[in-house]
Motif scaffolding. Structure first.
Motif, PDB file in Angstrom:
ATOM      1  N   LEU A   1       0.827  -1.204   0.000  1.00  0.00           N
ATOM      2  CA  LEU A   1       0.000   0.000   0.000  1.00  0.00           C
ATOM      3  C   LEU A   1       0.865   1.259   0.000  1.00  0.00           C
ATOM      4  N   ALA A   2       2.010   1.178   0.672  1.00  0.00           N
ATOM      5  CA  ALA A   2       2.903   2.337   0.714  1.00  0.00           C
ATOM      6  C   ALA A   2       3.490   2.652  -0.655  1.00  0.00           C
ATOM      7  N   ALA A   3       3.520   1.653  -1.539  1.00  0.00           N
ATOM      8  CA  ALA A   3       4.038   1.862  -2.886  1.00  0.00           C
ATOM      9  C   ALA A   3       2.950   2.288  -3.865  1.00  0.00           C
ATOM     10  N   SER A   4       1.715   2.359  -3.404  1.00  0.00           N
ATOM     11  CA  SER A   4       0.599   2.772  -4.254  1.00  0.00           C
ATOM     12  C   SER A   4       0.528   4.294  -4.311  1.00  0.00           C
ATOM     13  N   PRO A   5      -0.345   4.840  -5.174  1.00  0.00           N
ATOM     14  CA  PRO A   5      -0.487   6.311  -5.221  1.00  0.00           C
ATOM     15  C   PRO A   5      -1.023   6.911  -3.925  1.00  0.00           C
ATOM     16  N   LEU A   6      -1.565   6.077  -3.037  1.00  0.00           N
ATOM     17  CA  LEU A   6      -2.088   6.582  -1.772  1.00  0.00           C
ATOM     18  C   LEU A   6      -0.928   6.898  -0.829  1.00  0.00           C
ATOM     19  N   PRO A   7      -0.724   8.157  -0.442  1.00  0.00           N
ATOM     20  CA  PRO A   7       0.379   8.493   0.467  1.00  0.00           C
ATOM     21  C   PRO A   7       0.226   7.776   1.805  1.00  0.00           C
ATOM     22  N   ARG A   8       1.338   7.626   2.505  1.00  0.00           N
ATOM     23  CA  ARG A   8       1.292   6.918   3.779  1.00  0.00           C
ATOM     24  C   ARG A   8       0.407   7.635   4.791  1.00  0.00           C
ATOM     25  N   TRP A   9       0.506   8.956   4.820  1.00  0.00           N
ATOM     26  CA  TRP A   9      -0.332   9.685   5.768  1.00  0.00           C
ATOM     27  C   TRP A   9      -1.807   9.519   5.428  1.00  0.00           C
ATOM     28  N   ALA A  10      -2.121   9.420   4.123  1.00  0.00           N
ATOM     29  CA  ALA A  10      -3.509   9.227   3.709  1.00  0.00           C
ATOM     30  C   ALA A  10      -4.009   7.842   4.100  1.00  0.00           C
ATOM     31  N   LEU A  11      -3.125   6.840   4.056  1.00  0.00           N
ATOM     32  CA  LEU A  11      -3.499   5.503   4.507  1.00  0.00           C
ATOM     33  C   LEU A  11      -3.846   5.524   5.990  1.00  0.00           C
ATOM     34  N   MET A  12      -3.037   6.199   6.791  1.00  0.00           N
ATOM     35  CA  MET A  12      -3.319   6.297   8.217  1.00  0.00           C
ATOM     36  C   MET A  12      -4.597   7.104   8.464  1.00  0.00           C
ATOM     37  N   THR A  13      -4.847   8.090   7.620  1.00  0.00           N
ATOM     38  CA  THR A  13      -6.091   8.841   7.731  1.00  0.00           C
ATOM     39  C   THR A  13      -7.290   7.946   7.455  1.00  0.00           C
ATOM     40  N   ALA A  14      -7.171   7.086   6.451  1.00  0.00           N
ATOM     41  CA  ALA A  14      -8.251   6.148   6.132  1.00  0.00           C
ATOM     42  C   ALA A  14      -8.486   5.168   7.276  1.00  0.00           C
ATOM     43  N   LYS A  15      -7.395   4.704   7.895  1.00  0.00           N
ATOM     44  CA  LYS A  15      -7.535   3.807   9.035  1.00  0.00           C
ATOM     45  C   LYS A  15      -8.226   4.516  10.199  1.00  0.00           C
ATOM     46  N   SER A  16      -7.867   5.762  10.414  1.00  0.00           N
ATOM     47  CA  SER A  16      -8.491   6.530  11.483  1.00  0.00           C
ATOM     48  C   SER A  16      -9.978   6.746  11.206  1.00  0.00           C
ATOM     49  N   ALA A  17     -10.318   7.018   9.952  1.00  0.00           N
ATOM     50  CA  ALA A  17     -11.727   7.188   9.589  1.00  0.00           C
ATOM     51  C   ALA A  17     -12.504   5.904   9.813  1.00  0.00           C
ATOM     52  N   SER A  18     -11.880   4.770   9.506  1.00  0.00           N
ATOM     53  CA  SER A  18     -12.515   3.480   9.754  1.00  0.00           C
ATOM     54  C   SER A  18     -12.769   3.261  11.235  1.00  0.00           C
ATOM     55  N   VAL A  19     -11.801   3.645  12.056  1.00  0.00           N
ATOM     56  CA  VAL A  19     -11.964   3.534  13.508  1.00  0.00           C
ATOM     57  C   VAL A  19     -13.141   4.391  13.980  1.00  0.00           C
ATOM     58  N   LEU A  20     -13.235   5.612  13.476  1.00  0.00           N
ATOM     59  CA  LEU A  20     -14.303   6.513  13.890  1.00  0.00           C
ATOM     60  C   LEU A  20     -15.672   5.981  13.480  1.00  0.00           C
ATOM     61  N   VAL A  21     -15.780   5.445  12.266  1.00  0.00           N
ATOM     62  CA  VAL A  21     -17.052   4.881  11.813  1.00  0.00           C
ATOM     63  C   VAL A  21     -17.463   3.715  12.706  1.00  0.00           C
ATOM     64  N   THR A  22     -16.509   2.842  13.016  1.00  0.00           N
ATOM     65  CA  THR A  22     -16.806   1.703  13.873  1.00  0.00           C
ATOM     66  C   THR A  22     -17.226   2.144  15.262  1.00  0.00           C
ATOM     67  N   GLU A  23     -16.553   3.164  15.780  1.00  0.00           N
ATOM     68  CA  GLU A  23     -16.906   3.666  17.108  1.00  0.00           C
ATOM     69  C   GLU A  23     -18.317   4.252  17.130  1.00  0.00           C
ATOM     70  N   VAL A  24     -18.697   4.951  16.083  1.00  0.00           N
ATOM     71  CA  VAL A  24     -20.057   5.490  16.022  1.00  0.00           C
ATOM     72  C   VAL A  24     -21.080   4.368  16.099  1.00  0.00           C
ATOM     73  N   LEU A  25     -20.831   3.290  15.351  1.00  0.00           N
ATOM     74  CA  LEU A  25     -21.743   2.143  15.388  1.00  0.00           C
ATOM     75  C   LEU A  25     -21.781   1.522  16.785  1.00  0.00           C
ATOM     76  N   GLN A  26     -20.614   1.386  17.410  1.00  0.00           N
ATOM     77  CA  GLN A  26     -20.553   0.845  18.771  1.00  0.00           C
ATOM     78  C   GLN A  26     -21.344   1.703  19.748  1.00  0.00           C
ATOM     79  N   ILE A  27     -21.102   2.995  19.701  1.00  0.00           N
ATOM     80  CA  ILE A  27     -21.723   3.911  20.663  1.00  0.00           C
ATOM     81  C   ILE A  27     -23.240   3.918  20.499  1.00  0.00           C
ATOM     82  N   VAL A  28     -23.702   3.902  19.254  1.00  0.00           N
ATOM     83  CA  VAL A  28     -25.153   3.858  19.022  1.00  0.00           C
ATOM     84  C   VAL A  28     -25.745   2.582  19.609  1.00  0.00           C
TER      85      VAL A  28
END
Length: 269
Positions: A115-142
């Motif tokens: 993934l680090a060799a793809s056009p997606l920058p490393r910081w953007a990959l970590m941003t996507a992971k963080s967004a996934s965490v936030l979405v999951t947390e919203v579902l948990q909290i609800v």
């Protein structure tokens, strides 16, 4: 010989097939991050072990300890004490334990390297992971909030304070989870993340009040991110506090240290 250009499937005036005119290049950055975030969320929700950590265990603990008088939670309904702690546990299970294990094995199998060799920058990959965490947390909290209301929960306090606590708690646990995943071997991360989850569940004020521990232990345990998050949520949702600045400060400190250390020491291979 001359050829004419056109769209695929069209022919030029001479009757010969037109040439393709591809436009290679990466998709817009925002679209790439969103697509990766959706993929990360789907993989997390399809993983049985992750569902056990993020959904089943917090739900069972909330229902069990609210329905059966196992732990003395003080005056008032048990669910009023337990619900904030279980919400804190849900944040930890997703942002720390689940993310550490998943990222650790992605690193081991070379997924992160590719993934680090793809056009997606490393910081953007970590941003996507963080967004996934936030979405999951919203579902948990609800889900946990609905169950807590069914058990008779009566929350109070400032929603903005709750949101700030959850955001800082997520940042703190994410930094620690990525630090562990990026420095330890996958098997060590699996063992360590589950062990930390169990220890913090028992000693982080989630289901057992911190005042049940010796005074010396309380001073140390109160500085843990899970203790700060569960106590802060409890102060707001149970006691109606406006803004628990002390707990917010502890979480902010853990977030800065954890994210900075993860950024410095994370190894992609």
């Amino acid at each position: 010989m001359t050829t004419t250009t056109g769209t695929p499937g069209n022919t030029g005036a001479s009757g010969t097939a037109g040439t393709y005119a591809p436009r290679p290049g990466a998709a817009p950055l925002g679209r790439m991050i969103a697509a990766q975030a959706v993929l990360e969320t789907k993989m997390l929700l399809r993983n049985g072990e992750q569902l056990l950590l993020t959904v089943i265990i917090p739900t069972l603990l909330l229902v069990l300890f609210s329905s059966v008088d196992i732990v003395d939670t003080g005056a008032g309904e048990a669910v009023d004490f337990l619900a904030p702690g279980i919400l804190a546990l849900a944040v930890m299970s997703t942002a720390f334990t689940g993310q550490a294990i998943a990222t650790g094995f992605e690193r081991r199998y070379g997924v992160l390297k590719r993934l680090a060799a793809s056009p997606l920058p490393r910081w953007a990959l970590m941003t996507a992971k963080s967004a996934s965490v936030l979405v999951t947390e919203v579902l948990q909290i609800v889900l946990l909030t609905v169950i807590a209301f069914a058990l008779g929960w009566s929350p109070h306090g400032n929603p903005a304070a709750v949101l700030l606590l959850l955001v800082l708690g997520t940042a703190a646990f994410s930094g620690l989870g990525l630090l562990m995943a990026g420095t330890l071997k996958a098997e060590a991360t699996l063992a360590a993340a589950n062990l930390v989850f169990l220890l913090l569940l028992l000693g982080g004020g989630v289901v057992v009040p911190l005042d049940r521990f010796p005074d010396a232990a309380q001073d140390v345990l109160g500085l843990l991110p899970i203790s700060a998050l569960s106590d802060g949520l409890r102060d707001v949702l149970q006691h109606g506090a406006a803004m628990p600045w002390g707990d917010l400060g502890i979480l902010a400190g853990w977030a800065v240290v954890g994210l900075a250390a993860a950024g410095k020491f994370f190894r992609w291979e």
